[in-house]
Design a protein around this motif. Sequence first.
Motif, mmCIF file in Angstrom:
data_model
loop_
_atom_site.group_PDB
_atom_site.id
_atom_site.type_symbol
_atom_site.label_atom_id
_atom_site.label_comp_id
_atom_site.label_asym_id
_atom_site.label_seq_id
_atom_site.Cartn_x
_atom_site.Cartn_y
_atom_site.Cartn_z
ATOM 1 N N VAL A 124 0.866 -1.179 0.000
ATOM 2 C CA VAL A 124 0.000 0.000 0.000
ATOM 3 C C VAL A 124 0.901 1.226 0.000
ATOM 4 O O VAL A 124 2.100 1.120 0.301
ATOM 5 C CB VAL A 124 -0.953 0.006 1.219
ATOM 6 N N PRO A 125 0.367 2.408 -0.326
ATOM 7 C CA PRO A 125 1.238 3.592 -0.446
ATOM 8 C C PRO A 125 2.070 3.895 0.794
ATOM 9 O O PRO A 125 3.229 4.267 0.695
ATOM 10 C CB PRO A 125 0.241 4.715 -0.748
ATOM 11 N N GLN A 126 1.518 3.763 1.992
ATOM 12 C CA GLN A 126 2.248 4.059 3.224
ATOM 13 C C GLN A 126 2.057 2.888 4.189
ATOM 14 O O GLN A 126 1.196 2.917 5.066
ATOM 15 C CB GLN A 126 1.752 5.368 3.850
ATOM 16 N N PRO A 127 2.877 1.838 4.038
ATOM 17 C CA PRO A 127 2.637 0.608 4.807
ATOM 18 C C PRO A 127 3.109 0.676 6.256
ATOM 19 O O PRO A 127 2.672 -0.128 7.077
ATOM 20 C CB PRO A 127 3.432 -0.438 4.031
ATOM 21 N N VAL A 185 -15.745 -4.551 4.140
ATOM 22 C CA VAL A 185 -14.840 -3.624 4.813
ATOM 23 C C VAL A 185 -15.603 -2.402 5.289
ATOM 24 O O VAL A 185 -16.673 -2.062 4.749
ATOM 25 C CB VAL A 185 -13.692 -3.184 3.879
ATOM 26 N N SER A 186 -15.044 -1.754 6.296
ATOM 27 C CA SER A 186 -15.634 -0.494 6.763
ATOM 28 C C SER A 186 -15.457 0.579 5.693
ATOM 29 O O SER A 186 -14.547 0.498 4.849
ATOM 30 C CB SER A 186 -14.993 -0.065 8.082
ATOM 31 N N GLY A 187 -16.304 1.592 5.721
ATOM 32 C CA GLY A 187 -16.302 2.591 4.657
ATOM 33 C C GLY A 187 -15.004 3.354 4.525
ATOM 34 O O GLY A 187 -14.678 3.854 3.439
ATOM 35 N N ASN A 188 -14.210 3.446 5.603
ATOM 36 C CA ASN A 188 -12.958 4.202 5.557
ATOM 37 C C ASN A 188 -11.764 3.335 5.169
ATOM 38 O O ASN A 188 -10.619 3.792 5.261
ATOM 39 C CB ASN A 188 -12.695 4.835 6.927
ATOM 40 N N TYR A 189 -12.004 2.104 4.763
ATOM 41 C CA TYR A 189 -10.931 1.137 4.498
ATOM 42 C C TYR A 189 -9.940 1.664 3.454
ATOM 43 O O TYR A 189 -8.730 1.739 3.697
ATOM 44 C CB TYR A 189 -11.580 -0.170 4.040
ATOM 45 N N PHE A 190 -10.424 2.041 2.294
ATOM 46 C CA PHE A 190 -9.532 2.502 1.226
ATOM 47 C C PHE A 190 -8.886 3.834 1.578
ATOM 48 O O PHE A 190 -7.706 4.064 1.272
ATOM 49 C CB PHE A 190 -10.312 2.630 -0.087
ATOM 50 N N ASP A 191 -9.643 4.725 2.223
ATOM 51 C CA ASP A 191 -9.082 6.036 2.582
ATOM 52 C C ASP A 191 -7.944 5.888 3.591
ATOM 53 O O ASP A 191 -6.933 6.595 3.501
ATOM 54 C CB ASP A 191 -10.178 6.932 3.153
ATOM 55 N N MET A 192 -8.097 4.997 4.570
ATOM 56 C CA MET A 192 -7.048 4.824 5.565
ATOM 57 C C MET A 192 -5.777 4.264 4.933
ATOM 58 O O MET A 192 -4.659 4.635 5.291
ATOM 59 C CB MET A 192 -7.515 3.888 6.679
ATOM 60 N N LEU A 193 -5.930 3.345 3.966
ATOM 61 C CA LEU A 193 -4.769 2.742 3.309
ATOM 62 C C LEU A 193 -4.141 3.680 2.284
ATOM 63 O O LEU A 193 -2.994 3.461 1.875
ATOM 64 C CB LEU A 193 -5.175 1.435 2.631
ATOM 65 N N GLN A 243 -28.251 -13.066 -5.208
ATOM 66 C CA GLN A 243 -29.545 -12.618 -5.709
ATOM 67 C C GLN A 243 -30.008 -11.311 -5.076
ATOM 68 O O GLN A 243 -31.200 -11.012 -5.053
ATOM 69 C CB GLN A 243 -30.602 -13.718 -5.530
ATOM 70 N N HIS A 244 -29.053 -10.509 -4.572
ATOM 71 C CA HIS A 244 -29.338 -9.164 -4.099
ATOM 72 C C HIS A 244 -28.608 -8.184 -5.022
ATOM 73 O O HIS A 244 -27.432 -8.400 -5.325
ATOM 74 C CB HIS A 244 -28.870 -8.964 -2.653
ATOM 75 N N PRO A 245 -29.262 -7.102 -5.463
ATOM 76 C CA PRO A 245 -28.615 -6.184 -6.418
ATOM 77 C C PRO A 245 -27.563 -5.288 -5.747
ATOM 78 O O PRO A 245 -27.795 -4.729 -4.676
ATOM 79 C CB PRO A 245 -29.783 -5.345 -6.948
ATOM 80 N N PHE A 246 -26.420 -5.156 -6.431
ATOM 81 C CA PHE A 246 -25.344 -4.251 -6.001
ATOM 82 C C PHE A 246 -24.831 -3.525 -7.239
ATOM 83 O O PHE A 246 -24.830 -4.066 -8.351
ATOM 84 C CB PHE A 246 -24.197 -5.022 -5.344
ATOM 85 N N THR A 247 -24.364 -2.293 -7.031
ATOM 86 C CA THR A 247 -23.881 -1.454 -8.121
ATOM 87 C C THR A 247 -22.356 -1.426 -8.122
ATOM 88 O O THR A 247 -21.735 -1.171 -7.084
ATOM 89 C CB THR A 247 -24.415 -0.020 -7.982
ATOM 90 N N VAL A 248 -21.768 -1.666 -9.295
ATOM 91 C CA VAL A 248 -20.319 -1.559 -9.446
ATOM 92 C C VAL A 248 -19.956 -0.086 -9.545
ATOM 93 O O VAL A 248 -20.424 0.623 -10.444
ATOM 94 C CB VAL A 248 -19.834 -2.315 -10.696
ATOM 95 N N ILE A 249 -19.117 0.391 -8.616
ATOM 96 C CA ILE A 249 -18.767 1.815 -8.628
ATOM 97 C C ILE A 249 -17.281 2.054 -8.902
ATOM 98 O O ILE A 249 -16.874 3.204 -9.114
ATOM 99 C CB ILE A 249 -19.133 2.496 -7.291
ATOM 100 N N GLY A 250 -16.465 1.003 -8.918
ATOM 101 C CA GLY A 250 -15.043 1.236 -9.142
ATOM 102 C C GLY A 250 -14.278 -0.050 -9.373
ATOM 103 O O GLY A 250 -14.798 -1.166 -9.183
ATOM 104 N N VAL A 251 -13.029 0.111 -9.804
ATOM 105 C CA VAL A 251 -12.094 -1.003 -10.004
ATOM 106 C C VAL A 251 -10.804 -0.660 -9.261
ATOM 107 O O VAL A 251 -10.264 0.439 -9.409
ATOM 108 C CB VAL A 251 -11.795 -1.233 -11.503
ATOM 109 N N ALA A 252 -10.322 -1.603 -8.457
ATOM 110 C CA ALA A 252 -9.096 -1.387 -7.678
ATOM 111 C C ALA A 252 -7.878 -1.477 -8.597
ATOM 112 O O ALA A 252 -7.922 -2.117 -9.657
ATOM 113 C CB ALA A 252 -8.989 -2.422 -6.569
ATOM 114 N N PRO A 253 -6.765 -0.851 -8.221
ATOM 115 C CA PRO A 253 -5.543 -0.950 -9.045
ATOM 116 C C PRO A 253 -5.014 -2.379 -9.067
ATOM 117 O O PRO A 253 -5.282 -3.178 -8.171
ATOM 118 C CB PRO A 253 -4.565 0.004 -8.342
ATOM 119 N N ALA A 254 -4.237 -2.693 -10.104
ATOM 120 C CA ALA A 254 -3.757 -4.060 -10.303
ATOM 121 C C ALA A 254 -2.874 -4.537 -9.159
ATOM 122 O O ALA A 254 -2.860 -5.726 -8.824
ATOM 123 C CB ALA A 254 -2.995 -4.144 -11.636
ATOM 124 N N ALA A 255 -2.096 -3.636 -8.550
ATOM 125 C CA ALA A 255 -1.154 -4.045 -7.508
ATOM 126 C C ALA A 255 -1.824 -4.261 -6.161
ATOM 127 O O ALA A 255 -1.199 -4.816 -5.251
ATOM 128 C CB ALA A 255 -0.062 -2.982 -7.364
#
Length: 878
Positions: A124-127, A185-193, A243-255
Amino acid sequence: MWLFRRIVNAFRRSKLEQDIDRELESHVEMRRADNIAAGMSPDQACRDARIRFGNRTLTRERVTAVDAELVFDSFARELRYAARQLRRSSAFALTALLTLSLGIGANVVVFSVLNALLLRPLDVPQPFGLYNVAHKSPGYDNQSYPDYLDFQSKNSTFTDMAAYRIQSAALSTANAAYKCWYYRVSGNYFDMLGVQPELGRFFHASDEHGPNSAPYIVLSHNFWRRHFDSDPHVMGAIVDINQHPFTVIGVAPAAFHGTVIFFWPDFWMPVVDSPDYQGTDFLSGRAMHNLWILGRLRPGVAPVQATDNLNAIAHELARQNPDDDGLDARLVKPGLMGDQLGGPARPFLAGIMLLAFLVLLAACANLASLFAARAADRSRELAIRLAIGASRWQVLRQLLAEALLLSLLGGALGAIFSTALLNALTRWQPFPEFPVHVTVSPDRMVYLVALLLSIGSGLQWGLIPARQIWATDAAPLMKSGGAGALVFRRFTLRDLLLAVQITLCTLLVTSSFVAVRGMQRSLHAPLGFQPQGVVLAETDLDFGAHSDDTAKMIQKQMLQEVGRLPGVSSVGIIDGTPLGTGGSTTVIYRLGTSDFRMSNSAFGAKYFYISPGYLEAAGTRLLTGRDFTWHDDAKSPKVAIVNETFARGLFGNSSGLGRQFMMGDKVPYEIVGIVANGKYESLTETPWAAVFFPMEQNRASNTTLAVRSQLLEGELVPALRQALRQIDPSLPFVFHSWPDALGFVLFPARVATASLGVMGLLAAMLAVTGVFGMAMYSVSKRMKEFGIRVAVGAQPVQLMRSALSRPILLLLLGSAAGLVLGAMASRLLAQIVYQATPRDPLVFAGVMITMAVLGLIATWLPAQRALDVHPAGLLREE
């Protein structure tokens, strides 16, 4: 720029040498002119000038040594000379390169795994500053969601905290359906990383507004590429998860593939949303510990300070909430699913690293022996160099240059070999049903270790002839041409090196036999069930969005339809098989308990939900009492079946049948049966208490059918698949035999067996080359003596005893010492493989037979050469 010129000059020597020669010639010419001016004839003046000036080659070397700018040139010249010497001794060079490449390659592979597990930070950027929050007791690594919220809001040592868990689900689109593994994950997961999306956006804490308020998912790069053809217009697409609807909102980076190394998920979703029936219940349950907490320390805060801060919060939470009784915290390195490198994993890695280093040490001992013998054979050449003016340091430096050149080449080959092996290991997926990728590709630290090992090993065995060179008397050696021997009592240094090598090799061979025996024991260990002849069909009823009532109806229908199949003798359902991925832990209280704090509990127990007939299908022995029936439903009193450890822990030596216990739900459970103990998490675990509950009294969406049949797996699975598809075509099933399903729990033992087996094979190769080299050297140096012995009537047995007694004696002594070391290292070996002990008679016999066979192989050719001595031919050569 200066260094570049020096490197270029090292390979373009002609002009530089011409400059030095012209300078030297100018000094000679000036001396000659002075002599002529003093009255000498031209010939006399020239001869006197050259005599006074001395050996031009030696003078050039001294000038080079004095001139600091030419030190690199001198070193390059020695390397070129070393390369010519090694080219003349191609057999020795190839043997050394092969030996070193195997030894260094083994160490690089093991260190790469160690680096991936322990040393390399999260990608991650700042491990740095990231830590998982686990319990103090090893093995208890999860926290509850309410406790996570309290830790996050009340701590003063972390900048932020995030929570996550891993689950499986069925993801379907308009064209296809897949079984997927994903993070909640909690909503702040990506922001914290500090991770940024490759496409679209990530969800944030601001998107969460209570249970099922953020029906979004973020696809992993691999899943997006494989199943959506890298379509950039996938943003906003609606997919069904269970069988529950979910919306795709993004794609994570390859790494980026999450915060658990070796685990590559298919997507991420907010923890407040759930595609499962009652899947958000844990959001309010403090007793439900099923989340990992990851936090980032504030700058300047030490882990000890953060641990004390969290434990103070935990103490206050335990005072306020009975469900938090005994709550505590400690920080562990992130990247694994909890503290998986506490317990036996660290000794296992340390032991494997030590054994890999012993392989390299044995290789160095082998090469040191060969190098000492080679230096002895070159004693006449070295004496001539000393006689014509070379210093002993220059001679030793030349030998070190040869050793260093060989070591660097061997290290390069070892690095290439290990890189190829590690790349193959990275592509390997050991468990097809799980997205596990062993990503252990080497980095700069690994290559630095390879370089240091190469240089260190070169200096280690390159310095062996040092004392021999310092003790060399040039005049006698030039007259006799013999080789001096460095003697330690009755044994030469080469003998001692060979003995050390054989000792290390025997230790490694012993370790490989111990691993094989441990693996054999693990396959025949009492498991509490009989996996042979059983096929498992695994699914999750939440994949079909089945409610509580429909789930139980479908499970009954599965049992009825499968039970009618030809060749099926018994069938049962369990929510998760022992030694698999199922089975959770609950706290057990004695009957009459009114204060349900953790401190008042009797013990913790593994628990499973099973159907009637499961015990028979699994081959679990019912010691006393009865199996469950379909009458043990929600309307009847709560019942349970326990194992021997459970009954003994709660009731001592008295019978537990018909007696009661309680759990956190404060309802008494009657024990209606007692089964034999078994293994539930690992083969090396101490006996666990275990309890089984009827499925009719509990909801379990995870459904594993255990089908016992005399049919082969290939015959049973098609019929099984057809019968289950007719019940619910939307449910994806995974079919495999139960022995194959144990591959997950047997994986560490198999890795240990394979690792030690490879090291034992390398050790055997080193032992053969070492004994062969010494025996062949001994025979070749004594051919004249053997010819005289044969000429005066020596028998073949006497000749063999004289030729091979020392190598065989060293083989016996080294083997005995290796077995003793193996016995002393039994505690270490027991951490690597299941029930390991080198005191096993079969291990002892196997090692002795192996070393005897290796000795026979290594001495066969030298013995043949000694027996083929022709006295007349040898005497004519003299």
